[in-house]
Design an enzyme around this catalytic site. Structure first.
Site, PDB file in Angstrom:
ATOM      1  CE  LYS A 109     -18.230  -9.703   6.877  1.00  0.00           C
ATOM      2  NZ  LYS A 109     -18.164  -8.901   8.115  1.00  0.00           N
ATOM      3  CB  VAL A 136     -26.078 -10.875   6.514  1.00  0.00           C
ATOM      4  CG1 VAL A 136     -26.459 -10.507   5.080  1.00  0.00           C
ATOM      5  CG2 VAL A 136     -25.363 -12.222   6.539  1.00  0.00           C
ATOM      6  CB  ILE A 140     -30.476  -4.396   6.397  1.00  0.00           C
ATOM      7  CG1 ILE A 140     -29.938  -3.118   5.757  1.00  0.00           C
ATOM      8  CG2 ILE A 140     -31.712  -4.877   5.643  1.00  0.00           C
ATOM      9  CD1 ILE A 140     -29.441  -3.316   4.346  1.00  0.00           C
ATOM     10  N   GLY A 191     -12.926   6.054   5.115  1.00  0.00           N
ATOM     11  CA  GLY A 191     -13.187   5.043   6.129  1.00  0.00           C
ATOM     12  C   GLY A 191     -14.127   3.934   5.691  1.00  0.00           C
ATOM     13  CG  ASP A 205     -17.816  -8.626   3.670  1.00  0.00           C
ATOM     14  OD1 ASP A 205     -17.664  -8.704   4.889  1.00  0.00           O
ATOM     15  OD2 ASP A 205     -18.819  -8.099   3.138  1.00  0.00           O
ATOM     16  CE  LYS A 209     -21.310  -8.821   4.976  1.00  0.00           C
ATOM     17  NZ  LYS A 209     -21.157  -7.412   4.572  1.00  0.00           N
ATOM     18  N   GLY A 310     -20.703   0.114   9.762  1.00  0.00           N
ATOM     19  CA  GLY A 310     -20.552   1.231  10.680  1.00  0.00           C
ATOM     20  C   GLY A 310     -20.877   0.816  12.097  1.00  0.00           C
TER      21      GLY A 310
END
Length: 438
Positions: A109, A136, A140, A191, A205, A209, A310
């Site tokens: 990204k 992004v 999803i 984590g 971050d 996006k 993840g």
């Protein structure tokens, strides 16, 4: 020309970390299904890593596939998957892959937000594909619906929770009443946050996006440097409590929208914490999950929800892109490239339309509310609600004024807060937060 042969399409992974390992595993375990969906099998020909000799047995990848010679690996690939992150080295390898005729799938990204046009131009020049669904919101599927499914519509607004770390932190603050430092430490222990959480908690971050979402939704090049960015480091447990008292919750939002100005239509792209009412669909997004809410002229309101980070969720998006790229190679031609025909101006934050929640520590005496209301009136900002809580200490009677405004230009709201801080009757502007979603 279509290619109906069974010669494998060669896939090279740049990066053998958590996501790279998950992609490699899925390529192996789903090999037959993927071949049936594509029309040709996929063959993993190598995984480029930075250091040789490191124990990577936990990845499940054949040790013979690891190499530190990324350049040589590019020569043997039809599809290159870039998962190393960063800017300069990643850009260098992606451009080199395209020069060799390989299509590229990336989750980078930061690079796309900083230098997407260069990558698009190279893809067009060499007749290859550039896909980046995983850049992004993890698993999803949001970029392809915006780019393809809504290509015949006019998107007006995209608002989303696109950073799982900050959503986990703010959700934990809301449910436990704990402060920011404690919840960040909790996120790190689970984590969800890196040892250095700066990119997440300072909004970098999410801003990258937002740049990608804005560029696709409004057919306009938007760089991350053009996105107004505020993180969550100034959010206190008192802010979260104040939101709860309004039947709202605090979320770090990426907001991309068309804005009408006297000079015409522009694009506003911003990332900042905001209060949203509990009735809004985004308010129910808990933990490290992501969600993106799209408002289109004909389709109306659409919401996309799921795991935003993840290894496996991100790998799912990467693998989806690999399949899409592979299908176009088998069928001939290539997929859609950059569409930036609109070229709308990217507006400064001051042109954004929003609302403010302002808390003031004031002297509890006659005339204070009138003086405060006059400041709002002078800036053309209308007040929606006012609540007063009376207190006191050795310095004399004090009160807290809690004011929520109607929608106005952010520049006018900012000027109002500045003027309030200069009033003799105001001891301190204790909190300022935007209000969205209502």
């Amino acid at each position: 020309m279509t290619d109906s042969g069974q010669t494998p399409l060669r896939v090279a992974l740049l990066g053998g970390g958590v996501v790279g390992g998950a992609v490699a595993r899925m390529l192996a375990t789903q090999a037959d299904d993927l071949a049936a969906r594509i029309g040709r099998p996929l063959q993993l020909v190598g995984v480029a890593v930075r250091r040789a000799g490191k124990d990577r047995s936990e990845t499940g990848i054949d040790p013979e596939l690891f190499t530190t010679d990324a350049e040589a690996l590019l020569d043997r690939a039809d599809i290159v998957v870039e998962l190393i992150g960063g800017i300069d080295r990643a850009r260098e390898l992606i451009l080199a892959a395209m020069e060799r005729g390989a299509s590229v799938v990336t989750a980078n990204k930061a690079l796309l937000a900083e230098d997407g046009p260069t990558l698009y131009a190279a893809a067009a020049e060499h007749g290859v594909d550039l896909y980046y669904e995983a850049a992004v919101a993890g698993a999803i599927p949001i970029l392809r619906p915006i780019r393809d499914s809504l290509a015949g519509d006019s998107i007006q607004r995209v608002i989303g929770i696109v950073n799982g770390t900050t959503n986990f932190v703010l959700d934990a603050m809301d449910t436990s009443g704990a402060g920011l430092p404690e919840t960040v430490e909790q996120a790190q222990s689970l984590g969800y946050a890196e040892a250095d959480p700066t990119a997440d908690v300072e909004g970098f971050d999410a801003a990258a996006k937002a740049a990608i979402l804005s560029s696709l939704a409004f057919h306009t090049r938007v760089a991350s440097s053009q996105v107004h960015r505020e993180g969550i480091t100034s959010i206190s447990s008192r802010d979260v409590q104040a939101a709860r008292e309004m039947d709202a919750t605090v979320k770090l939002l990426a907001i991309c929208e068309r804005v009408e100005t006297p000079a015409g239509v522009g694009v506003s792209a911003r990332v900042h914490p905001a209060m949203i009412p509990l009735t809004h669909p985004l308010a129910s997004v808990r933990g490290a999950y992501n969600a993106v809410f799209v408002e289109a002229e004909a389709a109306g309101q659409l919401m996309f929800y799921g795991q935003g980070a993840g290894g496996d969720p991100t790998a799912s998006a990467v693998l989806g892109d690999i399949v899409a790229v592979a299908r176009t190679r088998v069928g001939g031609g290539h997929g859609p490239g950059e569409i930036a025909y609109a070229d709308l101006p990217v507006l400064p934050m001051g042109e954004a339309i929003t609302r403010y929640h302002v808390s003031l520590d004031v002297a509890d005496r006659p005339g204070v509310l009138a003086a405060v209301a006059q400041v709002f009136s002078d800036q053309g900002v209308s007040i929606e609600t006012v609540r007063q809580e009376v207190g006191g200490d050795g310095g004399g009677p004090r009160a807290e004024l809690i004011i929520v405004t109607h929608a106005a230009r952010d520049a006018a709201l900012t000027a109002t807060v500045t003027a309030l801080a200069g009033l003799d009757q105001v001891n301190e502007v204790t909190s300022v937060m935007r209000v969205e979603g209502s």
